[in-house]
Scaffold this motif. Structure first.
Motif, PDB file in Angstrom:
ATOM      1  N   THR A   4       1.067  -1.110  -0.072  1.00 28.44           N
ATOM      2  CA  THR A   4       0.000   0.108  -0.136  1.00 28.44           C
ATOM      3  C   THR A   4       0.925   1.380   0.033  1.00 28.44           C
ATOM      4  N   THR A   5       2.196   1.300   0.098  1.00 25.26           N
ATOM      5  CA  THR A   5       2.997   2.177   0.374  1.00 25.26           C
ATOM      6  C   THR A   5       4.024   2.342  -1.048  1.00 25.26           C
ATOM      7  N   THR A   6       3.997   1.134  -1.966  1.00 21.48           N
ATOM      8  CA  THR A   6       4.755   1.148  -3.093  1.00 21.48           C
ATOM      9  C   THR A   6       3.729   1.871  -4.272  1.00 21.48           C
ATOM     10  N   LEU A   7       4.105   2.234  -5.387  1.00 18.46           N
ATOM     11  CA  LEU A   7       3.220   2.839  -6.311  1.00 18.46           C
ATOM     12  C   LEU A   7       1.948   1.866  -6.675  1.00 18.46           C
ATOM     13  N   THR A   8       2.624   0.970  -7.067  1.00 22.51           N
ATOM     14  CA  THR A   8       1.857  -0.274  -7.679  1.00 22.51           C
ATOM     15  C   THR A   8       0.572  -0.607  -6.657  1.00 22.51           C
ATOM     16  N   GLY A   9       0.964  -0.682  -5.317  1.00 26.45           N
ATOM     17  CA  GLY A   9      -0.237  -0.949  -4.357  1.00 26.45           C
ATOM     18  C   GLY A   9      -1.168   0.091  -3.970  1.00 26.45           C
ATOM     19  N   ALA A  10      -0.459   1.368  -4.265  1.00 24.09           N
ATOM     20  CA  ALA A  10      -1.080   2.734  -3.658  1.00 24.09           C
ATOM     21  C   ALA A  10      -2.120   3.223  -4.486  1.00 24.09           C
ATOM     22  N   LEU A  11      -1.820   3.342  -5.704  1.00 23.36           N
ATOM     23  CA  LEU A  11      -2.555   4.172  -6.579  1.00 23.36           C
ATOM     24  C   LEU A  11      -3.522   3.187  -7.688  1.00 23.36           C
ATOM     25  N   PRO A  12      -4.829   3.342  -8.010  1.00 27.85           N
ATOM     26  CA  PRO A  12      -5.458   2.565  -8.990  1.00 27.85           C
ATOM     27  C   PRO A  12      -4.661   2.854 -10.281  1.00 27.85           C
ATOM     28  N   ALA A  13      -4.644   1.865 -11.049  1.00 24.38           N
ATOM     29  CA  ALA A  13      -3.854   1.758 -12.528  1.00 24.38           C
ATOM     30  C   ALA A  13      -4.205   3.141 -13.364  1.00 24.38           C
ATOM     31  N   GLU A  14      -5.345   3.877 -13.152  1.00 23.91           N
ATOM     32  CA  GLU A  14      -5.589   4.860 -13.930  1.00 23.91           C
ATOM     33  C   GLU A  14      -4.829   5.926 -13.509  1.00 23.91           C
ATOM     34  N   HIS A  15      -4.714   6.261 -12.143  1.00 23.24           N
ATOM     35  CA  HIS A  15      -4.152   7.323 -11.397  1.00 23.24           C
ATOM     36  C   HIS A  15      -2.390   7.080 -11.562  1.00 23.24           C
ATOM     37  N   ARG A  16      -2.189   5.752 -11.659  1.00 19.91           N
ATOM     38  CA  ARG A  16      -0.769   5.282 -11.499  1.00 19.91           C
ATOM     39  C   ARG A  16      -0.231   5.772 -13.111  1.00 19.91           C
ATOM     40  N   ALA A  17      -1.173   5.389 -13.877  1.00 19.00           N
ATOM     41  CA  ALA A  17      -0.577   5.944 -15.609  1.00 19.00           C
ATOM     42  C   ALA A  17      -0.590   7.258 -15.617  1.00 19.00           C
ATOM     43  N   ARG A  18      -1.562   8.181 -15.107  1.00 14.89           N
ATOM     44  CA  ARG A  18      -1.518   9.377 -15.251  1.00 14.89           C
ATOM     45  C   ARG A  18      -0.200  10.012 -14.722  1.00 14.89           C
ATOM     46  N   LEU A  19       0.228   9.329 -13.562  1.00  9.57           N
ATOM     47  CA  LEU A  19       1.325   9.930 -12.581  1.00  9.57           C
ATOM     48  C   LEU A  19       2.711   9.656 -13.600  1.00  9.57           C
ATOM     49  N   THR A  20       2.866   8.293 -13.934  1.00 12.37           N
ATOM     50  CA  THR A  20       4.029   7.861 -14.483  1.00 12.37           C
ATOM     51  C   THR A  20       4.009   8.577 -15.792  1.00 12.37           C
ATOM     52  N   GLY A  21       3.141   9.023 -16.657  1.00 13.11           N
ATOM     53  CA  GLY A  21       3.071   9.875 -17.586  1.00 13.11           C
ATOM     54  C   GLY A  21       3.816  11.209 -17.446  1.00 13.11           C
ATOM     55  N   LEU A  22       4.010  11.443 -16.451  1.00 14.00           N
ATOM     56  CA  LEU A  22       4.760  12.949 -16.188  1.00 14.00           C
ATOM     57  C   LEU A  22       5.993  12.638 -15.898  1.00 14.00           C
ATOM     58  N   ALA A  23       6.481  11.278 -15.744  1.00 11.96           N
ATOM     59  CA  ALA A  23       7.730  11.045 -15.203  1.00 11.96           C
ATOM     60  C   ALA A  23       9.126  11.204 -16.480  1.00 11.96           C
ATOM     61  N   ARG A  24      10.216  11.650 -15.921  1.00 12.78           N
ATOM     62  CA  ARG A  24      11.378  11.280 -16.949  1.00 12.78           C
ATOM     63  C   ARG A  24      12.269  10.233 -15.991  1.00 12.78           C
ATOM     64  N   GLU A  25      13.032   9.580 -16.781  1.00 13.65           N
ATOM     65  CA  GLU A  25      14.007   8.261 -16.438  1.00 13.65           C
ATOM     66  C   GLU A  25      15.288   9.117 -16.114  1.00 13.65           C
ATOM     67  N   VAL A  26      15.892   8.627 -14.841  1.00 16.81           N
ATOM     68  CA  VAL A  26      17.009   9.213 -14.303  1.00 16.81           C
ATOM     69  C   VAL A  26      17.848   8.030 -13.729  1.00 16.81           C
ATOM     70  N   SER A  27      19.284   8.371 -13.566  1.00 16.58           N
ATOM     71  CA  SER A  27      19.924   7.294 -13.276  1.00 16.58           C
ATOM     72  C   SER A  27      20.961   8.012 -12.272  1.00 16.58           C
ATOM     73  N   PHE A  28      21.278   7.538 -11.021  1.00 19.23           N
ATOM     74  CA  PHE A  28      22.386   7.887 -10.142  1.00 19.23           C
ATOM     75  C   PHE A  28      23.511   7.000  -9.879  1.00 19.23           C
ATOM     76  N   GLU A  29      24.516   7.265  -9.818  1.00 17.62           N
ATOM     77  CA  GLU A  29      25.667   6.366  -9.370  1.00 17.62           C
ATOM     78  C   GLU A  29      25.711   6.155  -7.842  1.00 17.62           C
ATOM     79  N   ILE A  30      26.559   5.361  -7.424  1.00 13.31           N
ATOM     80  CA  ILE A  30      26.691   4.758  -5.870  1.00 13.31           C
ATOM     81  C   ILE A  30      27.382   6.117  -5.477  1.00 13.31           C
ATOM     82  N   GLY A  31      26.530   6.677  -4.264  1.00 11.10           N
ATOM     83  CA  GLY A  31      27.006   7.887  -3.333  1.00 11.10           C
ATOM     84  C   GLY A  31      26.586   8.880  -3.790  1.00 11.10           C
ATOM     85  N   THR A  32      25.680   9.252  -4.830  1.00 13.51           N
ATOM     86  CA  THR A  32      25.075  10.473  -5.399  1.00 13.51           C
ATOM     87  C   THR A  32      24.072  10.897  -4.304  1.00 13.51           C
TER      88      THR A  32
END
Length: 151
Positions: A4-32
């Motif tokens: 219930t606190t992870t994205l998959t368990g917390a938001l209904p599929a429709e809301h999850r799709a709306r939210l992830t539609g706003l995302a950009r993919e990023v990467s971080f190295e160890i220690g960032t």
């Protein structure tokens, strides 16, 4: 964390799709450092792969790691609550791939769509409550004479 606190368990599929539609993919190295306590909270992340440690500044000591976050977990709650200042710090413990979100954009969408906003607020609130409990237990384990009693 619970489902219930992870994205998959917390938001209904429709809301999850709306939210992830706003995302950009990023990467971080160890220690960032993703963010530091006391700074302006203008974004948040959902971990795709890797591990992020949440930490808390303890005067005169090394920062205390409160919790480790992995796949599907929200990194950062402070973006949702005025005055939008980080209450914890966060650092990549392993290489991390994540979805990054602009806080202003998500808050605007929440304001325009009350149902979506309510779902996001409940999710972020559950995560914040969980983190508060985790911080309390961790600090008691580190600094109280008998620990937290939770083992």
């Amino acid at each position: 964390m619970t489902s219930t606190t992870t994205l998959t368990g917390a938001l209904p599929a429709e809301h999850r799709a709306r939210l992830t539609g706003l995302a950009r993919e990023v990467s971080f190295e160890i220690g960032t450092r993703l963010f530091d306590e006391g700074r302006h909270a203008d974004r948040f992340w959902i971990v795709r792969t890797g591990t992020v440690a949440l930490d808390l500044h303890v005067p005169g000591r090394r920062a205390a790691v409160i919790e480790s976050l992995g796949h599907g977990e929200l990194v950062g709650c402070s973006w949702h609550f005025p005055p939008y200042v980080w209450q914890l710090g966060a650092e990549a413990v392993t290489p991390v791939r994540a979805f990054e979100f602009d806080a202003d954009t998500v808050r605007t969408l929440c304001a325009r769509d009350p149902e979506f906003g309510r779902a996001v607020a409940c999710w972020v609130g559950r995560v914040a409550a969980h983190r508060l409990h985790a911080a309390r237990v961790r600090l008691l384990d580190l600094y109280a004479p008998y620990g937290s009693g939770c083992r």
